[in-house]
Design an enzyme around this catalytic site. Structure first.
Site, PDB file in Angstrom:
ATOM      1  N   LEU A   9       0.821  -1.217   0.000  1.00  0.00           N
ATOM      2  CA  LEU A   9       0.000   0.000   0.000  1.00  0.00           C
ATOM      3  C   LEU A   9       0.854   1.266   0.000  1.00  0.00           C
ATOM      4  CD1 LEU A   9      -2.774  -0.928   2.588  1.00  0.00           C
ATOM      5  CD2 LEU A   9      -2.861  -1.043   0.088  1.00  0.00           C
ATOM      6  N   GLU A  22       1.245   6.570   6.497  1.00  0.00           N
ATOM      7  CA  GLU A  22       2.608   6.792   6.003  1.00  0.00           C
ATOM      8  C   GLU A  22       3.137   8.168   6.435  1.00  0.00           C
ATOM      9  OE1 GLU A  22       4.196   4.361   5.095  1.00  0.00           O
ATOM     10  OE2 GLU A  22       2.562   2.983   4.580  1.00  0.00           O
TER      11      GLU A  22
HETATM   12 ZN   LIG Z   1       3.550   1.355   8.406  1.00  0.00          ZN
END
Ligand SMILES: [Zn+2]
Length: 702
Positions: A189, A230
């Protein structure tokens, strides 16, 4: 180590090859890759962690009192696409920015889903994101770059971050958060780079099908929370379970429950594991589905905010203004000449100007006013690109001795109205002293307010600097100090410059002062410093006459609280100025922060003469004889005020080895004797002081 890395990477890829639904963030593997391949990375990470832990400790001690400001981070999104699907729309890019602004400010609609037991620690990071409006060359930009590629997928190799490998080169990491969007392949991802890595790979990478919450996004990672997760890593946050598979690891955050492993899917709350009765799977740093995330914690916020403190790894980025766009904006940044005490009556002011507009600046009016008089305009012409600066020398001025001020404003860049007024003015208070004051200087910092006429405090970063305090003093009730306990700006310089003194006819002089200091971190790995510099040419050149850091600077042991010295925790220092005597003499005290603990200075005295020669002021004088001494010393003295005075004998290590008191009849010559036969042979200082004054002399014991 190499073998370890291979095992780790293959473990990661084994996980990636599992079903699409099993979430995978490549951050840990990427972090290990940097540890293996980037020299100094591990050390920089440790330094950032030390800084972070110190920030958290000190914040807790201060009750989290440090004022928070909203930080706005300019973002550039590199859309690297191999097909139309990967070339996501502007709307999809914007939806990711929206998600970041909601989640980092705790404005997310599902904040209401945070369980009651965690509500108290749920945090608004006070960090926002904007698409950049100015590119690194100063040109307008949408903040979205579209880069075609022939690469079908990128993984965690960082190829997406370089045009040479089919990606897109990073914009400067101290001005932009780089977010790359592309096909990462294998169900990966995204991944981010922790602070401390190379600038040209710094940022966040998100796979195109989990980028934002509009357009082509695939459930259950379709709400833009991959970006939030993130960006969390990029803000120095670890996975909430501590990247281990038992209860031993930690995310280094105090208010997240210890957690065994990653949580997948969307469980119901409360959820127990081997470490805790109720784990915080709603935290963005877990692995849950996007719809189950809803919070960061205050402890995570502290880690993130530490990066944006002066001295923090992302401090410059926190001050980037790449989202602001003015066509015509000039800034008057700083007056370089004159500042502080100035020995010359005629001088040419120097001011730094900056073009903060997007158009090349070819002219600007520089209006300067002395002591509040009607401004005079200097018409500058030249060529300055966006954010370029120039030091402009103005026509010379002649002023008489005394205190003055110079105010400079800029206006009409390129003949157009200046679009932003907040950066147009700068000023300098300075003192012209062509003759110099007459010695001695006796400065106990008793008067308020500080700085005094002729003194200047030089504080280039505008943060903590020398200030007067009544929290501690060696004599009287005040001293001067540097709040290094809170001064996170590691490496920042702060100076206190004293007035110029006339040295005509003087052949010898010395400087005395009291100092008190302790470090915060035991062991001496870090220390703030104190340096004394003198100039015999009105500040054109400087010589260092004193420099101390841990352990020489310490007057007390390391302390984990803000240091306030007791009466016993001061040390007397004496420095000869004789080698540096010219027409005039200027002394300045300089400190460089290591963000350790408070530094105090009191009783700065400068007097003509050296050891063995009478030293007098209007308020205190004394003499010591015989010198050298054998069994005793005689002291003749006079103090202006006190009925009693203190006597201290100090060895070369700064320790008081004998102390006594003696009666004093103000205005008369007094005399006392002191037995020194118990002292080892050597050089000592004898010091006399009352509530307000101190005098000191060196003698030799045979
Ligand atoms: Zn992570």
């Amino acid at each position: 180590m190499k073998k370890y890395l291979l095992i780790l990477l293959s473990a990661a890829s084994a996980m990636l090859s599992q079903a699409q639904t099993l979430k995978e963030c490549g951050n840990t593997a990427h972090d290990h890759l940097l540890q293996e391949t980037v020299p100094g990375y591990t050390e920089r990470r440790q330094m950032i962690e030390d800084f972070t832990q110190k920030f958290i400790e000190k914040e807790m001690m201060n009750g989290g009192s440090r004022a928070s400001t909203i930080i706005t981070i300019p973002v550039v999104v590199h859309v690297v696409f191999e097909n139309d699907l990967e070339n996501i729309t502007d709307a999809q890019v914007l939806s990711q920015i929206d998600v970041l602004n909601e989640d980092l400010r705790r404005l997310n609609a599902d904040a209401a889903d945070t369980p009651a037991e965690f509500e108290g620690v749920a945090a608004d990071f006070e960090i926002e994101f904007c698409l950049a409006t100015i590119d690194p060359d100063g040109n307008p930009t949408t903040g979205i770059l579209r880069i075609p590629t022939t690469e079908t997928s990128f993984g965690i190799s960082d190829d997406i971050k370089f045009s040479a490998s089919g990606g897109s080169d990073a914009w400067p990491a101290d001005e932009y958060l780089n977010i790359w969007c592309g096909d990462l392949g294998g169900g990966l991802l995204g991944y981010a780079q922790f602070p401390g890595g190379p600038d040209n790979t710094d940022g966040v990478v998100i796979t195109y099908s989990s980028f934002g919450r509009e357009g082509y996004v695939l459930a259950p990672y379709d709400l833009g929370r991959t970006g939030t997760h993130e960006v969390g890593h990029w803000l120095n946050l670890y996975h909430i379970w501590g990247d281990d598979f038992d209860c031993s690891g930690s995310d280094l955050v105090a208010d997240t429950p210890n957690q065994e492993v990653a949580t997948y899917g969307c469980p119901s709350s409360p959820l127990a594991d081997a470490c805790n009765l109720s784990i915080q799977f709603q935290n963005y740093m877990d692995y849950t589905d996007d719809a189950c995330y809803n919070m960061f914690t205050e402890g995570q916020k502290e880690r993130a905010r530490a990066l944006f403190e002066p001295g923090g790894a992302r401090f410059d980025l926190g001050n980037s203004i790449k989202c602001i766009s003015y066509n015509f904006d000039a800034a008057a940044l700083e007056i370089l000449v004159p500042t502080g005490t100035y020995c010359f009556s005629t001088f040419s002011p120097v001011v730094t100007i900056r073009n903060t507009g997007s158009e090349v600046m070819t002219s600007v009016d520089i209006n300067y006013s002395v002591d509040g008089a009607t401004p005079v305009t200097f018409y500058w012409t030249g060529s300055l690109d966006t954010y370029e600066t120039e030091d402009v020398t103005l026509p010379s001025l002649s002023l008489g001795d005394g205190a003055h001020s110079l105010t400079i404003t800029v206006s009409d860049p390129n003949g157009m109205p200046d679009e932003y007024a907040g950066n147009n003015e700068t000023s300098s208070d300075f003192f012209i002293n062509t003759f110099g004051l007459t010695l001695p200087l006796v400065q106990g910092f008793e008067a308020d307010p500080f700085p005094y006429t002729g003194y200047s405090v030089i504080n280039p970063n505008g943060s903590f600097t020398w200030e007067r305090t009544t929290a501690a003093s060696k004599l009287g009730s005040a001293s001067i100090f540097m709040n290094h306990f809170e001064n996170t700006a590691v490496g920042a310089v702060d100076e206190m410059e004293l007035p110029a003194y006339n040295m005509t006819g003087i052949t010898a002089a010395h400087l005395d002062f009291d100092v008190a200091y302790a470090v915060y971190t035991p062991g001496g790995d870090y220390s703030d410093t104190l340096q004394v510099l003198v100039s015999d040419d009105c500040g054109v050149t400087w010589n260092s006459v004193y420099y101390k850091a841990w352990p020489d600077l310490n007057t007390a042991g390391a302390t984990g609280t803000a240091f306030v010295p007791t009466q016993d925790q001061w040390r007397f220092e004496s420095v000869s100025l004789t080698p540096y005597i010219g027409d005039k003499l200027i002394v300045k005290f300089r400190t460089v922060s290591s963000w350790e603990n408070n530094l105090y200075v009191d009783n700065i005295n400068i007097a003509s003469g050296t050891v063995g020669i009478d030293e007098m002021s209007d308020n205190a004088w004394f003499d010591v004889y015989p010198n050298p001494a054998n069994s005793w010393i005689n002291i003749a003295y006079g103090f202006a005020q006190s009925p009693t005075v203190n006597i201290e004998i100090i060895n070369l290590a700064g320790q008081v080895v004998l102390s006594d008191m003696a009666p004093n009849i103000p205005g008369q010559s007094n005399q006392t004797s002191l037995l020194v036969n118990s002292l080892p042979a050597g050089v000592y200082s004898v010091r006399m002081f009352d509530e307000a004054h101190a005098v000191q002399r060196t003698f030799v014991k045979n």
